[in-house]
Every structure is written in structure tokens, then in C-alpha cells.
Write a protein that holds these residues in place. Structure first.
Motif, PDB file in Angstrom:
ATOM      1  N   MET A   1       0.838  -1.197   0.000  1.00  0.00           N
ATOM      2  CA  MET A   1       0.000   0.000   0.000  1.00  0.00           C
ATOM      3  C   MET A   1       0.872   1.246   0.000  1.00  0.00           C
ATOM      4  N   TYR A   2       0.378   2.306  -0.615  1.00  0.00           N
ATOM      5  CA  TYR A   2       1.089   3.573  -0.627  1.00  0.00           C
ATOM      6  C   TYR A   2       0.927   4.274   0.710  1.00  0.00           C
ATOM      7  N   LYS A   3       1.945   5.004   1.093  1.00  0.00           N
ATOM      8  CA  LYS A   3       1.905   5.782   2.331  1.00  0.00           C
ATOM      9  C   LYS A   3       2.244   7.227   2.003  1.00  0.00           C
ATOM     10  N   MET A   4       1.592   8.148   2.717  1.00  0.00           N
ATOM     11  CA  MET A   4       1.946   9.556   2.595  1.00  0.00           C
ATOM     12  C   MET A   4       2.926   9.885   3.708  1.00  0.00           C
TER      13      MET A   4
ATOM     14  N   THR B   1       4.548   7.072  -1.487  1.00  0.00           N
ATOM     15  CA  THR B   1       5.398   5.972  -1.903  1.00  0.00           C
ATOM     16  C   THR B   1       4.979   4.673  -1.244  1.00  0.00           C
ATOM     17  N   ASN B   2       5.333   3.570  -1.907  1.00  0.00           N
ATOM     18  CA  ASN B   2       5.196   2.260  -1.274  1.00  0.00           C
ATOM     19  C   ASN B   2       6.569   1.621  -1.117  1.00  0.00           C
ATOM     20  N   ASP B   3       7.620   2.393  -1.341  1.00  0.00           N
ATOM     21  CA  ASP B   3       8.996   1.933  -1.173  1.00  0.00           C
ATOM     22  C   ASP B   3       9.366   2.031   0.305  1.00  0.00           C
ATOM     23  N   THR B   4       9.593   0.891   0.911  1.00  0.00           N
ATOM     24  CA  THR B   4       9.881   0.852   2.342  1.00  0.00           C
ATOM     25  C   THR B   4      11.162   1.591   2.681  1.00  0.00           C
ATOM     26  N   ALA B   5      12.160   1.512   1.806  1.00  0.00           N
ATOM     27  CA  ALA B   5      13.429   2.200   2.062  1.00  0.00           C
ATOM     28  C   ALA B   5      13.236   3.710   2.124  1.00  0.00           C
ATOM     29  N   THR B   6      12.397   4.247   1.242  1.00  0.00           N
ATOM     30  CA  THR B   6      12.122   5.686   1.275  1.00  0.00           C
ATOM     31  C   THR B   6      11.391   6.068   2.549  1.00  0.00           C
ATOM     32  N   ILE B   7      10.446   5.256   2.959  1.00  0.00           N
ATOM     33  CA  ILE B   7       9.697   5.539   4.188  1.00  0.00           C
ATOM     34  C   ILE B   7      10.636   5.545   5.388  1.00  0.00           C
TER      35      ILE B   7
ATOM     36  N   GLU C   1      13.021   8.574   5.525  1.00  0.00           N
ATOM     37  CA  GLU C   1      12.394   9.839   5.887  1.00  0.00           C
ATOM     38  C   GLU C   1      11.920   9.887   7.339  1.00  0.00           C
ATOM     39  N   LEU C   2      11.990   8.771   8.044  1.00  0.00           N
ATOM     40  CA  LEU C   2      11.574   8.763   9.447  1.00  0.00           C
ATOM     41  C   LEU C   2      12.568   9.524  10.313  1.00  0.00           C
ATOM     42  N   GLU C   3      12.049  10.216  11.290  1.00  0.00           N
ATOM     43  CA  GLU C   3      12.881  10.901  12.271  1.00  0.00           C
ATOM     44  C   GLU C   3      12.608  10.282  13.634  1.00  0.00           C
TER      45      GLU C   3
ATOM     46  N   LYS D   1       7.958  18.380   2.867  1.00  0.00           N
ATOM     47  CA  LYS D   1       7.807  17.830   1.523  1.00  0.00           C
ATOM     48  C   LYS D   1       6.994  16.548   1.628  1.00  0.00           C
ATOM     49  N   LEU D   2       6.004  16.421   0.751  1.00  0.00           N
ATOM     50  CA  LEU D   2       5.097  15.283   0.778  1.00  0.00           C
ATOM     51  C   LEU D   2       5.584  14.206  -0.185  1.00  0.00           C
ATOM     52  N   PHE D   3       5.681  12.976   0.310  1.00  0.00           N
ATOM     53  CA  PHE D   3       6.023  11.814  -0.503  1.00  0.00           C
ATOM     54  C   PHE D   3       4.836  10.877  -0.511  1.00  0.00           C
TER      55      PHE D   3
END
Length: 101
Positions: free
Chosen positions: A51-54, A65-71, A74-76, A61-63
Motif C-alpha cells: 500500500m502507498y503511504k503519505m 510511496t510504497n517503497d519501504t526504504a524511502t519511508i 524519511e523517518l525521524e 515535503k510530501l512523498f
């Protein structure tokens, strides 16, 4: 006639069935909980039907994506165990891009 002592201090503020942890045991349980929360965030974005996540990063900046690496990138996260998991993900991605794996 029995005399019962009333709880005081920390016990007075907590429920009767509370679990008070301290030291190494508490740290291990908190680390496990932080890693579980990270897996809950990324679980639905794995596999071909992910599933896609915002995701909104620190620069607002809004992403989408369903790419887990990108998610994960971007986590802090504030928790040390979650930060180590994020760093491991970044290192794994860097190695795969460079062709070292």
C-alpha cells in the motif's frame, strides 16, 4: 481488625496491576517495542501488493510511496534502537546501489 498501609509515592499514582520495570530489563523491552513500532509502520508497504503511504519529512515535503526504504529514510525516530534500524536500512540501500551485495 486489620491495619492496611496505604500505598505511597509511585505506587499511589499507578494502578494495582501495573508493571514497574527498571534497569536492563526495561531497556530491552523498550528497544523491542520501538522496533515493533517501526515494523508496524512499514509492514503494509512490503510485497508486490504494498500500500502507498503519505510521508511528510522535516522540510514539509510530501512523498507518496510504497517503497519501504524511502519511508524508513524519511523517518525521524527518537529512540536509539529505531535509529539503528534506520541506519542499517540506509547502509543496506547504499551497498545495493554500489553493487557490493
Amino acid at each position: 481488625m486489620g491495619f492496611q498501609m496505604q500505598p505511597y509515592g509511585m505506587q499511589a499514582m499507578l494502578k494495582e496491576c501495573h508493571k514497574h520495570l527498571f534497569g536492563l530489563k526495561e531497556a530491552v523491552l523498550k528497544n523491542i517495542d520501538a522496533c515493533k513500532q517501526l515494523s508496524v509502520i512499514t509492514r503494509t508497504s512490503l510485497c508486490p501488493n504494498g500500500m502507498y503511504k503519505m510521508v511528510i519529512n522535516h522540510l514539509d515535503k510530501l512523498f507518496m510511496t510504497n517503497d519501504t526504504a524511502t519511508i524508513v529514510n524519511e523517518l525521524e525516530g527518537q529512540h536509539p534502537a529505531a535509529k539503528i534500524s534506520v541506519l542499517a536500512s540506509k547502509l543496506n540501500r547504499r551497498k545495493s546501489v554500489m553493487g557490493l551485495i
